[in-house]
Design an enzyme around this catalytic site. Structure first.
Site, short mmCIF file in Angstrom:
data_model
loop_
_atom_site.label_atom_id
_atom_site.label_comp_id
_atom_site.label_asym_id
_atom_site.label_seq_id
_atom_site.Cartn_x
_atom_site.Cartn_y
_atom_site.Cartn_z
CG HIS A 198 -1.90 1.11 1.23
ND1 HIS A 198 -3.25 0.92 1.39
CD2 HIS A 198 -1.77 2.45 1.05
CE1 HIS A 198 -3.89 2.07 1.33
NE2 HIS A 198 -3.01 3.03 1.13
CG HIS A 244 -0.79 7.14 -1.07
ND1 HIS A 244 -2.00 7.29 -1.71
CD2 HIS A 244 -1.05 6.45 0.07
CE1 HIS A 244 -2.95 6.73 -0.97
NE2 HIS A 244 -2.40 6.21 0.10
CE LYS A 262 -7.91 2.20 -0.83
NZ LYS A 262 -6.74 2.97 -0.45
CG HIS A 270 -10.11 4.66 2.97
ND1 HIS A 270 -8.90 5.27 3.14
CD2 HIS A 270 -10.91 5.13 3.96
CE1 HIS A 270 -8.96 6.10 4.19
NE2 HIS A 270 -10.17 6.03 4.68
CG ASP A 323 -1.70 4.78 3.87
OD1 ASP A 323 -1.71 5.15 2.68
OD2 ASP A 323 -2.55 5.13 4.70
O1 DOR Z 1 -3.59 9.48 5.48
C1 DOR Z 1 -3.92 9.18 4.35
N1 DOR Z 1 -3.33 9.72 3.26
N2 DOR Z 1 -4.93 8.32 4.16
C2 DOR Z 1 -5.44 8.06 2.97
O2 DOR Z 1 -6.36 7.30 2.89
C3 DOR Z 1 -4.93 8.76 1.77
C4 DOR Z 1 -3.56 9.22 1.96
C5 DOR Z 1 -3.11 10.23 0.91
O3 DOR Z 1 -3.31 9.99 -0.27
O4 DOR Z 1 -2.54 11.24 1.29
ZN ZN Z 2 -3.37 5.04 1.46
#
Ligand code: DOR
Ligand code: ZN
Length: 348
Positions: A16, A18, A104, A141, A252
């Protein structure tokens, strides 16, 4: 017994992550690619990755942004962003692509760039049916978006209002309950079939909700799902270190600029990729189960997704180093998790 000083494990994967895009992508990608062989790439760009075509183009931008020495060793595993308008035929395309590995589900309004997410999951049942048939996992989510629901209860209520129904109605659908934060989520995953797994972040195991207000308001500890009480943090550590195959690593890591975090309405997300595996080593070490780190980080994820385990290895050393106060992030800066503080483990 003397404490372990060096630990060599199968190279891990991040289930997971970004990465953002363009110049931001180029700034953060090396942190992940140095530590992980693969990562599940979240599709919540400003213009979300809603089709296989867009996922393929994003994948090319990721590969082009890799430093040359990491080009061959890192494989981005792409995902699609589910919307009310996603078609079942798009799932067939995704399954055939070879590079899209999951879809997702962001409830609309739940988090960063989720506005175009799903407002009615029942309207997506034909898509979920197609995913079940083509064995494309659904990444969830898991938070309700009703503003009247207490923010600390949003995950727990999501389980009862949505997730149990999905699991019941699609028994063969692979479901990953992402970044779980509560003992209720742990219990749900433990009590369901082998088609249901969960990722656990390091930051949810290293902090409880007090960290949001430690000597003042701490925007760099704000993420979604928000940090929870100590009993929940303990339940997550217990699940991650239990050896149960249903739980696996998902950082994450979610970079934002310093300006958008230190703001009257700051963004949710914590950047952890600079210690992507080291933070987990600290957690497992403290729990006295460093021997369980490899399965959680390198075996359970690929086994769940039906992918091969990695062959390469990485070595972690018990060597304290100081984390930078800030990182360049495009033309701006990003404040990393534990900025200016120590990390007890380093990668060789
Ligand atoms: O803290 C988070 N940041 N939770 C999420 O679900 C998305 C993520 C983000 O894209 O910044
Ligand atoms: Zn995330």
């Amino acid at each position: 017994m003397a404490a372990c000083q060096k630990l060599t494990i199968t190279k891990p994967d991040d289930w997971h992550l970004h990465l953002r895009d363009y110049q931001f992508l180029a700034s953060v990608l090396p942190d992940t690619a140095k530590r992980f062989a693969r990562a599940i790439i979240m599709p919540n760009l400003k213009d979300p990755v809603t089709t296989t075509q867009l996922a393929g183009e994003y994948r090319e931008r990721i590969i082009s942004a890799l430093p040359s020495e990491l080009q061959k060793s890192f494989d981005p595993l792409m995902t699609l962003y589910l919307t009310n308008r996603t078609k079942a035929s798009e799932i067939v395309k995704a399954a055939e692509s070879g590079f899209v590995h999951a879809v997702k589900w962001y409830p609309a309004g739940a988090t960063t760039n989720s506005e175009k997410g799903v407002s009615d999951i029942v309207a997506c049942y034909d898509v979920l049916e197609a995913m079940q048939q083509t064995e494309v996992p659904l990444l969830v989510h898991g938070e309700v978006t009703d503003p009247n629901v207490d923010i600390f209860d949003r995950e727990k209520i999501f389980i009862d209002q949505f997730l149990t129904n999905i699991i019941k109605n699609f028994p063969d659908l692979k479901v990953v309950f992402e970044h779980i934060t509560t003992e209720q989520a742990v219990s749900l995953v433990e009590s369901t079939s082998s088609n249901v797994g969960a990722t656990i972040t390091a930051h949810h195991m290293l902090m409880n909700r007090n960290a949001l207000f430690q000597n003042g308001i701490r925007p760099h500890h704000y993420c979604l799902p928000v940090l929870k009480r100590e009993i929940h943090r303990k339940a997550l550590i217990k699940a991650a270190t239990s050896g149960n195959k249903k739980f696996f690593l998902g950082t994450d890591s979610a970079p934002h600029t310093q300006l958008t975090k230190e703001n009257a309405c700051g963004c949710a997300g914590i950047y952890t990729a600079h210690g992507g595996i080291e933070f987990y080593a600290e957690i497992f070490d403290k729990a006295g189960v460093l021997d369980k780190l490899e399965a959680f980080s390198s075996f359970h994820g690929p086994d769940f997704y039906g992918l091969r385990r990695n062959k390469d290895k990485i070595t972690l050393s018990r060597r304290r180093h100081k984390i930078a106060d800030a990182f360049p992030f495009g033309d701006e800066t990003c404040i990393p998790f534990r900025a200016g503080e120590n990390l007890e483990w380093s990668i060789d």
